[in-house]
Design a protein around this motif. Structure first.
Motif, PDB file in Angstrom:
ATOM      1  N   MET A  32       0.823  -1.199   0.000  1.00  0.00           N
ATOM      2  CA  MET A  32       0.000   0.000   0.000  1.00  0.00           C
ATOM      3  C   MET A  32       0.865   1.261   0.000  1.00  0.00           C
ATOM      4  N   SER A  33       1.965   1.213   0.762  1.00  0.00           N
ATOM      5  CA  SER A  33       2.884   2.353   0.777  1.00  0.00           C
ATOM      6  C   SER A  33       3.480   2.582  -0.607  1.00  0.00           C
ATOM      7  N   ASN A  34       3.830   1.509  -1.311  1.00  0.00           N
ATOM      8  CA  ASN A  34       4.360   1.641  -2.671  1.00  0.00           C
ATOM      9  C   ASN A  34       3.314   2.221  -3.625  1.00  0.00           C
ATOM     10  N   THR A  35       2.064   1.830  -3.405  1.00  0.00           N
ATOM     11  CA  THR A  35       0.984   2.361  -4.251  1.00  0.00           C
ATOM     12  C   THR A  35       0.843   3.864  -4.064  1.00  0.00           C
ATOM     13  N   TYR A  36       0.861   4.312  -2.811  1.00  0.00           N
ATOM     14  CA  TYR A  36       0.775   5.751  -2.551  1.00  0.00           C
ATOM     15  C   TYR A  36       1.993   6.488  -3.123  1.00  0.00           C
ATOM     16  N   TYR A  37       3.151   5.847  -3.059  1.00  0.00           N
ATOM     17  CA  TYR A  37       4.347   6.481  -3.638  1.00  0.00           C
ATOM     18  C   TYR A  37       4.191   6.655  -5.150  1.00  0.00           C
ATOM     19  N   ASN A  38       3.690   5.628  -5.831  1.00  0.00           N
ATOM     20  CA  ASN A  38       3.501   5.727  -7.284  1.00  0.00           C
ATOM     21  C   ASN A  38       2.486   6.818  -7.631  1.00  0.00           C
ATOM     22  N   MET A  39       1.430   6.909  -6.835  1.00  0.00           N
ATOM     23  CA  MET A  39       0.440   7.960  -7.077  1.00  0.00           C
ATOM     24  C   MET A  39       1.045   9.343  -6.835  1.00  0.00           C
ATOM     25  N   GLY A  40       1.853   9.460  -5.786  1.00  0.00           N
ATOM     26  CA  GLY A  40       2.510  10.737  -5.526  1.00  0.00           C
ATOM     27  C   GLY A  40       3.494  11.113  -6.614  1.00  0.00           C
TER      28      GLY A  40
END
Length: 366
Positions: A32-40
């Motif tokens: 989930m943290s990686n997903t938020y990073y990609n979105m950011g």
């Protein structure tokens, strides 16, 4: 990815091979943290800095060791003019991963220029002073202080927003819109900046509606407002008031114009004229070739026509001779026929004379 319990490298299984801890929930959190990073990262690429900062904060909140997300969050803060928050994120990142971390380069780059670092600290204090002025209704002092801040830190989004808000409160909607456009040039999807823009536009439209001006005047005011152009009369320096300086500037402008014309404009014009001349010459050569071809064809046709005329004249001569021969033959035939007719008439007359003699003889005998 390392185990949260023992720090060893994890495999694809949900159980740590070294300490036996259940890492299924931990894996989901990291994903989930990686997903938020990609979105950011996507939002930062589209210069949606506020949205990128929100997504990256969510990423490092879920997994504090997300170094790439934390470094990118520092870059986003730095681009928004909030250098102190950027440094804090990079310091935390360097503490979590001392070796092979780009945060060390970012920190060293800023600390290498002490003057710039000192100016950043001054902009923070000046912004706080301007904010206090705004809270105490000293709007003119706040505007002056904010202008100084934005000269030193032109990417400070909060400074542009506060300046636009002060101009809006004073009714100077053109200046307010100009300030908020600078904020949007840094962070184009900032929700607060977009809200201020809508409020400023609505207030300007209401002011134009209540002004009582004609439609054309309102249209001109609207165009000026949307373009953001202001008539600024610069201060004249001593050399600008000198007639000699004006004459020198005029002569320099004329000389520069001649040089530009000679070295820039004329070669292009000559090249263009040469190309045009060559093109016209090629067209004329093609036309001449076509005309020569037509002349040759017409000459051949004329020679063929003359040959046909001569042949027809020879045929006419032969036919004339045949006609004359036929006429002479006809005349000879007519003479022969005429002579034969005369002989028959004479024979007929002689027959008639003999019959008369016989009748007279018979009458005598009686």
């Amino acid at each position: 990815m390392k185990c949260y319990n023992c720090g060893s490298e994890l495999t694809n299984y949900d159980i740590c091979p070294y300490c036996g801890a259940n890492v299924s929930a931990f894996n989901r959190i990291v994903k989930m943290s990686n997903t938020y990073y990609n979105m950011g990262l996507a939002k930062a690429s589209n210069r949606d800095l506020q949205g990128a900062a929100y997504m990256l904060r969510r990423s490092v909140k879920l997994y504090k060791n997300q170094i790439t997300a934390r470094n990118l969050l520092g870059l986003v803060y730095y681009e928004m003019g909030e250098t102190v928050q950027a440094l804090s994120e990079w310091v935390i990142s360097k503490y979590l991963q001392p070796d092979g971390n780009l945060a060390s380069y970012y920190i060293d780059t800023i600390q290498a220029n002490q003057n710039k670092l000192q100016a950043i600290n001054q902009t923070i204090s000046k912004f706080n002073v301007a904010l206090n002025y705004a809270k105490t209704d000293a709007e003119d002092m706040a505007i002056i202080q904010l202008k100084k801040v934005l000269v030193q830190n032109p990417n400070l989004v909060k400074g542009h927003q506060l300046l636009a808000l002060l101009y809006y409160h004073q009714g100077e909607y053109l200046k307010a819109r100009k300030a908020i456009k600078k904020a949007l040039s840094v962070d184009k999807c900032n929700t607060l900046s977009l809200k201020y823009m809508r409020e400023i536009d609505a207030a300007f439209d209401e002011k134009m509606r209540l002004s009582g001006k004609r439609r054309k005047e309102r249209k001109k005011e609207r165009e000026k407002y949307l373009s953001g152009d202001e008539v600024i009369i610069p201060k004249r320096s001593w050399y600008q008031n000198s007639g000699v300086a004006s004459m020198l500037c005029l002569m320099g402008g004329v000389l520069l114009g001649l040089l530009v014309t000679y070295f820039v404009v004329m070669p292009g014009r000559l090249t263009e004229q040469s190309e045009s001349y060559l093109s016209e010459q090629s067209d004329y050569n093609q036309q001449i070739l076509q005309l020569n071809t037509n002349i040759t064809l017409l000459t051949n046709e004329l020679e063929d026509s003359e040959a046909q005329v001569e042949s027809l004249q020879e045929q006419i001569g032969s036919l004339t001779e045949e006609l004359d021969q036929a006429k002479s033959d006809l005349e000879a035939a007519n003479e022969i026929i005429h002579e034969a007719g005369l002989d028959e008439e004479e024979t007929t007359e002689e027959g008639e004379t003999g019959e008369d003699d016989e009748e007279e003889t018979s009458e005598t005998e009686e």
